[in-house]
Write an enzyme that holds these catalytic residues in place. Structure first.
Site, PDB file in Angstrom:
ATOM      1  CD  GLU A   1     -13.452  -1.329   2.927  1.00  0.00           C
ATOM      2  OE1 GLU A   1     -12.608  -0.571   3.408  1.00  0.00           O
ATOM      3  OE2 GLU A   1     -13.656  -2.469   3.382  1.00  0.00           O
TER       4      GLU A   1
ATOM      5  N   GLY B   1       0.820  -1.225   0.000  1.00  0.00           N
ATOM      6  CA  GLY B   1       0.000   0.000   0.000  1.00  0.00           C
ATOM      7  C   GLY B   1       0.847   1.265   0.000  1.00  0.00           C
TER       8      GLY B   1
ATOM      9  CE  LYS C   1      -0.691   1.053   5.728  1.00  0.00           C
ATOM     10  NZ  LYS C   1      -2.117   1.363   5.722  1.00  0.00           N
TER      11      LYS C   1
ATOM     12  CG  ASN D   1      36.239   0.845  42.858  1.00  0.00           C
ATOM     13  OD1 ASN D   1      35.106   0.711  43.302  1.00  0.00           O
ATOM     14  ND2 ASN D   1      36.802   2.042  42.682  1.00  0.00           N
TER      15      ASN D   1
ATOM     16  NE  ARG E   1      -5.530   5.645   4.974  1.00  0.00           N
ATOM     17  CZ  ARG E   1      -6.235   4.530   5.127  1.00  0.00           C
ATOM     18  NH1 ARG E   1      -7.275   4.519   5.950  1.00  0.00           N
ATOM     19  NH2 ARG E   1      -5.906   3.425   4.487  1.00  0.00           N
TER      20      ARG E   1
ATOM     21  CG  ASN F   1     -12.616  -6.498   7.156  1.00  0.00           C
ATOM     22  OD1 ASN F   1     -12.272  -7.590   7.602  1.00  0.00           O
ATOM     23  ND2 ASN F   1     -12.205  -6.034   5.984  1.00  0.00           N
TER      24      ASN F   1
ATOM     25  CG  ASN G   1      36.144   3.291  22.571  1.00  0.00           C
ATOM     26  OD1 ASN G   1      36.116   4.519  22.688  1.00  0.00           O
ATOM     27  ND2 ASN G   1      35.093   2.594  22.223  1.00  0.00           N
ATOM     28  CE1 TYR G   2      36.425   5.309  15.352  1.00  0.00           C
ATOM     29  CE2 TYR G   2      35.618   7.474  15.983  1.00  0.00           C
ATOM     30  CZ  TYR G   2      35.825   6.508  15.016  1.00  0.00           C
ATOM     31  OH  TYR G   2      35.428   6.738  13.722  1.00  0.00           O
TER      32      TYR G   2
HETATM   33  C1  UD1 Z   1      -8.695  -2.434   5.072  1.00  0.00           C
HETATM   34  C2  UD1 Z   1     -10.044  -3.103   4.748  1.00  0.00           C
HETATM   35  C3  UD1 Z   1     -11.064  -2.632   5.795  1.00  0.00           C
HETATM   36  C4  UD1 Z   1     -10.566  -3.023   7.177  1.00  0.00           C
HETATM   37  C5  UD1 Z   1      -9.171  -2.464   7.436  1.00  0.00           C
HETATM   38  C6  UD1 Z   1      -8.594  -3.019   8.732  1.00  0.00           C
HETATM   39  C7  UD1 Z   1     -10.178  -3.384   2.322  1.00  0.00           C
HETATM   40  C8  UD1 Z   1     -10.752  -2.851   1.061  1.00  0.00           C
HETATM   41  N1  UD1 Z   1     -10.463  -2.700   3.419  1.00  0.00           N
HETATM   42  O1  UD1 Z   1      -8.856  -1.032   4.945  1.00  0.00           O
HETATM   43  O2  UD1 Z   1     -12.288  -3.266   5.557  1.00  0.00           O
HETATM   44  O3  UD1 Z   1     -11.479  -2.563   8.155  1.00  0.00           O
HETATM   45  O4  UD1 Z   1      -8.277  -2.822   6.382  1.00  0.00           O
HETATM   46  O5  UD1 Z   1      -7.398  -2.406   9.078  1.00  0.00           O
HETATM   47  O6  UD1 Z   1      -9.518  -4.398   2.290  1.00  0.00           O
HETATM   48  N2  UD1 Z   1      -2.277  -2.865   0.304  1.00  0.00           N
HETATM   49  C9  UD1 Z   1      -1.562  -3.402  -0.748  1.00  0.00           C
HETATM   50  N3  UD1 Z   1      -1.876  -3.016  -2.006  1.00  0.00           N
HETATM   51  C10 UD1 Z   1      -2.886  -2.149  -2.291  1.00  0.00           C
HETATM   52  C11 UD1 Z   1      -3.604  -1.610  -1.200  1.00  0.00           C
HETATM   53  C12 UD1 Z   1      -3.291  -1.995   0.083  1.00  0.00           C
HETATM   54  O7  UD1 Z   1      -0.645  -4.203  -0.542  1.00  0.00           O
HETATM   55  O8  UD1 Z   1      -3.107  -1.882  -3.473  1.00  0.00           O
HETATM   56  C13 UD1 Z   1      -1.925  -3.295   1.684  1.00  0.00           C
HETATM   57  C14 UD1 Z   1      -1.483  -2.161   2.602  1.00  0.00           C
HETATM   58  O9  UD1 Z   1      -0.066  -2.031   2.591  1.00  0.00           O
HETATM   59  C15 UD1 Z   1      -2.007  -2.614   3.966  1.00  0.00           C
HETATM   60  C16 UD1 Z   1      -3.192  -3.522   3.626  1.00  0.00           C
HETATM   61  O10 UD1 Z   1      -3.085  -3.850   2.268  1.00  0.00           O
HETATM   62  O11 UD1 Z   1      -1.042  -3.364   4.671  1.00  0.00           O
HETATM   63  C17 UD1 Z   1      -4.532  -2.844   3.894  1.00  0.00           C
HETATM   64  O12 UD1 Z   1      -4.600  -1.674   3.109  1.00  0.00           O
HETATM   65  P1  UD1 Z   1      -5.118  -0.296   3.712  1.00  0.00           P
HETATM   66  O13 UD1 Z   1      -5.021   0.739   2.653  1.00  0.00           O
HETATM   67  O14 UD1 Z   1      -4.482  -0.021   5.010  1.00  0.00           O
HETATM   68  O15 UD1 Z   1      -6.662  -0.643   3.915  1.00  0.00           O
HETATM   69  P2  UD1 Z   1      -7.660   0.022   4.944  1.00  0.00           P
HETATM   70  O16 UD1 Z   1      -8.176   1.267   4.360  1.00  0.00           O
HETATM   71  O17 UD1 Z   1      -7.033   0.104   6.283  1.00  0.00           O
HETATM   72 MG    MG Z   2      -5.140  -0.210   6.961  1.00  0.00          MG
END
Ligand code: UD1
Ligand code: MG
Length: 450
Positions: A157, A15, A26, A362, A19, A172, A371-372
């Site tokens: 969502e 991801g 992250k 002591n 945010r 979720n 040391n350096y």
């Molecule tokens: C997601 C869930 C949401 C849940 C929440 C819990 C979906 C659509 N939504 O939302 O229902 O309540 O997690 O924390 O699944 N990532 C990828 N590739 C992408 C997008 C995301 O690898 O294209 C990875 C991110 O790095 C992350 C994870 O998937 O580790 C979740 O993505 P994130 O964008 O955090 O989803 P949320 O909006 O938190």
């Molecule tokens: Mg998330």
């Protein structure tokens, strides 16, 4: 519990982390001194899965490096089109895999092994899809699990939810488990017809229902499911981790004088009957044996603290500090990559680095191991029972023999034999009556000026 299907985990880590407002992904931010991705990889290992695939983005080389360091198999998702698309990126890595798969989000670091195992068990019992839900204090932006007539019909969502759906408090967690074949079959039907224009993994639930197959809810507790999307979430997850560790330490018989001011790392190990004062920070890799007292305001990392030692107040133990039984490192003492022998004392204002200090030594106040030299680190070796006078500068490499005695203020450049006295300072000169004559001369000069 035995299970008949093989198990795999897909960890989503590709991801964009918008945010988080960070130049780093992250999933590389830390909780308790370990990356979020490190936590989730450990969770998958603890759950005993046969295979772990980590989905990373092409742009983020650091995430790939961390995943490789963690020994995970890599799948690349490019571009990032949503969580369903991310799981699809792992398809070829799982082409030979015939078993159950759990999808874990790399931004949820505190999930417990038991929660993952329960999701797998629900598949063993015949569910086609398990979505793990939880009831958070603040449902906010989490997806909502919609249950009708005791059946999980879909996940919406928050952005897509109607006011009635938003009022649902079962959320979720991001964890979803299914048989591999069914998962990829359902994923191939996911579209991006939604407000974000993304392919949502969560749509697998609705699609599974349309295929007349069963979806069930797995249950996690709110304190383990905390999706880290922002700095505020990161702070909350850190707090949750610290609170858990404090409770665990107290439960294990460790005294914490002021629990909320003591900070632990994921791997901190402290034996029962250790006594920890206020405002103490345990960085990564610290072990403390029984009977030791860590006084307030100490910072430690990569250090081993033997039994019945006294550390601090205000001590700093850096990687490789190994405090022997009954030894002491007092106020404003820094120890790095050094073995401190049984009963040896460094009580005040010292730096000890790259040193081997035998038992019953002591070290006087203000002693520094030099040391350096600007290029290399050199060793200081101090034999058993030696007495290092206050304000000694030990210019390494240097060896002080057992039982040797160093006079105060020495700049010690040469080895000191066993039981010898070493004086490494300029000889004192006393000039009789000099101060009186000096004052008289200065006073006369002042008078002559006025
Ligand atoms: C997601 C869930 C949401 C849940 C929440 C819990 C979906 C659509 N939504 O939302 O229902 O309540 O997690 O924390 O699944 N990532 C990828 N590739 C992408 C997008 C995301 O690898 O294209 C990875 C991110 O790095 C992350 C994870 O998937 O580790 C979740 O993505 P994130 O964008 O955090 O989803 P949320 O909006 O938190
Ligand atoms: Mg998330």
């Amino acid at each position: 519990m035995t299970h008949s299907h093989k198990r795999a985990a897909v960890i989503l880590a590709a991801g964009k982390s918008t945010r988080m407002k960070s130049s780093r992904s992250k999933v590389l931010h830390h909780i308790g001194g370990r990356s979020l991705l490190g936590w989730v990889a450990d969770l998958a290992r603890q759950a005993g899965v046969d295979k772990i695939v980590c989905v990373v983005g092409e742009q983020n080389a650091d995430v790939r490096t961390e995943a490789e360091k963690l020994g995970l198999e890599i799948a690349v998702q490019e571009p990032q089109l949503g969580t369903a698309d991310a799981v699809l990126a792992a398809k070829s890595a799982l082409s030979e895999f015939d078993g159950h798969v759990i999808v874990l989000c790399a931004d949820a670091p505190l999930i417990k092994k038991q929660t993952v195992l329960e999701a797998f068990e629900k598949l063993e019992k015949g569910a086609d899809v398990v979505a793990v839900g939880f009831v958070p204090k603040n449902p906010g932006a989490y997806g909502r699990l919609i249950v009708e007539d005791k059946k999980l019909t879909k996940i919406v969502e928050a952005k897509e939810a109607t006011p009635e759906e938003l009022a649902v408090d079962l959320c979720n967690s991001g964890m979803l488990a299914a048989a591999c074949e069914h998962l990829f079959g359902a994923l191939s039907k996911v579209t991006n017809d939604n407000t974000k224009g993304e392919f949502y993994l969560t749509d697998v639930v609705g699609i599974t229902n349309e295929m007349a197959r069963s979806c069930v809810v797995g249950v996690a507790s709110a304190d383990e499911v905390l999706g880290v999307n922002s700095r505020a979430d990161l702070a909350l997850a850190e707090q949750a981790f610290q609170e858990g560790m404090r409770a665990q330490m107290l439960e294990n018989g460790v005294t914490l004088r002021d629990p909320t001011s003591v900070y632990f790392s994921w791997d901190t190990q402290i034996e029962a009957d250790a006594d920890i004062g206020a405002n103490v920070v345990f960085g990564v890799g610290v072990t403390v044996e029984s009977g030791s007292v860590i006084h307030p305001f100490c910072h430690m990392e990569g250090a081993h603290i033997g039994p019945n030692t006294q550390i601090g107040p205000f001590a700093r133990l850096r990687p490789g500090a190994n405090m022997g039984e009954g030894s002491k490192a007092g106020n404003f003492v820094e120890v790095k990559k050094s073995n401190i022998g049984k009963g040896s004392k460094i009580n005040h204002l010292s730096y000890i680095g790259d040193a081997e200090i035998a038992a019953s030594v002591n070290i006087g106040a203000g002693t520094i191991t030099c040391n350096y030299d600007g290029y290399n680190k050199h060793k200081t070796i101090i034999g058993e029972g030696a007495f290092i006078g206050t304000h000694s500068s030990l210019i390494a490499p240097v060896t002080i023999g057992a039982g040797a005695y160093l006079g105060t203020g020495g700049v010690i450049t040469k080895d000191v034999p066993k039981d010898a006295l070493a004086l490494g300072r300029a000889q004192q000169v006393n000039k009789e009556g000099w101060a009186k004559r000096y004052r008289a001369a200065q006073e006369k000069r002042q008078k002559d000026k006025s």
